[in-house]
Design a protein around this motif. Structure first.
Motif, PDB file in Angstrom:
ATOM      1  N   CYS A   8      38.914  34.187  38.128  1.00  0.00           N
ATOM      2  CA  CYS A   8      38.849  33.221  39.203  1.00  0.00           C
ATOM      3  C   CYS A   8      37.407  34.478  40.133  1.00  0.00           C
ATOM      4  O   CYS A   8      37.062  35.358  40.045  1.00  0.00           O
ATOM      5  N   ALA A   9      36.059  33.544  40.882  1.00  0.00           N
ATOM      6  CA  ALA A   9      35.303  33.656  41.446  1.00  0.00           C
ATOM      7  C   ALA A   9      35.822  33.833  42.666  1.00  0.00           C
ATOM      8  O   ALA A   9      35.070  34.644  43.588  1.00  0.00           O
ATOM      9  N   ASN A  10      36.497  33.233  42.611  1.00  0.00           N
ATOM     10  CA  ASN A  10      37.135  33.658  44.672  1.00  0.00           C
ATOM     11  C   ASN A  10      38.549  34.448  44.908  1.00  0.00           C
ATOM     12  O   ASN A  10      38.068  35.210  45.606  1.00  0.00           O
ATOM     13  N   ALA A  12      39.255  36.968  41.749  1.00  0.00           N
ATOM     14  CA  ALA A  12      38.695  38.356  40.584  1.00  0.00           C
ATOM     15  C   ALA A  12      39.910  38.467  39.671  1.00  0.00           C
ATOM     16  O   ALA A  12      39.996  39.514  39.150  1.00  0.00           O
ATOM     17  N   CYS A  23      42.665  29.304  41.162  1.00  0.00           N
ATOM     18  CA  CYS A  23      43.068  29.458  39.993  1.00  0.00           C
ATOM     19  C   CYS A  23      44.113  28.247  39.387  1.00  0.00           C
ATOM     20  O   CYS A  23      43.281  27.782  38.223  1.00  0.00           O
TER      21      CYS A  23
END
Length: 63
Positions: A8-10, A12, A23
């Protein structure tokens, strides 16, 4: 693509863990999008091998 390897980029974290709302939303989207999303590659290969063997057996019996 299986979501167990996505990060997830939000937050990690792995998307499969669903730690944040982003996620969880992406995990749900991937599960609805792809019927085989939860299967690992080895399972897909095994299913493909069984399908090929069934087609070969059917072709052998009809010939």
């Amino acid at each position: 693509m299986t979501y167990d390897r996505l990060v997830c980029a939000n937050c990690a974290a792995p998307v499969s863990e669903g730690r944040c709302p982003v996620c969880r939303a992406n995990r749900e989207r991937l599960q609805q999008e792809n019927l085989f999303a939860g299967l690992n590659p080895m399972t897909l290969i095994a299913l493909l091998a069984v399908l090929i063997a069934a087609v070969a057996l059917l072709a052998h019996q009809t010939a």
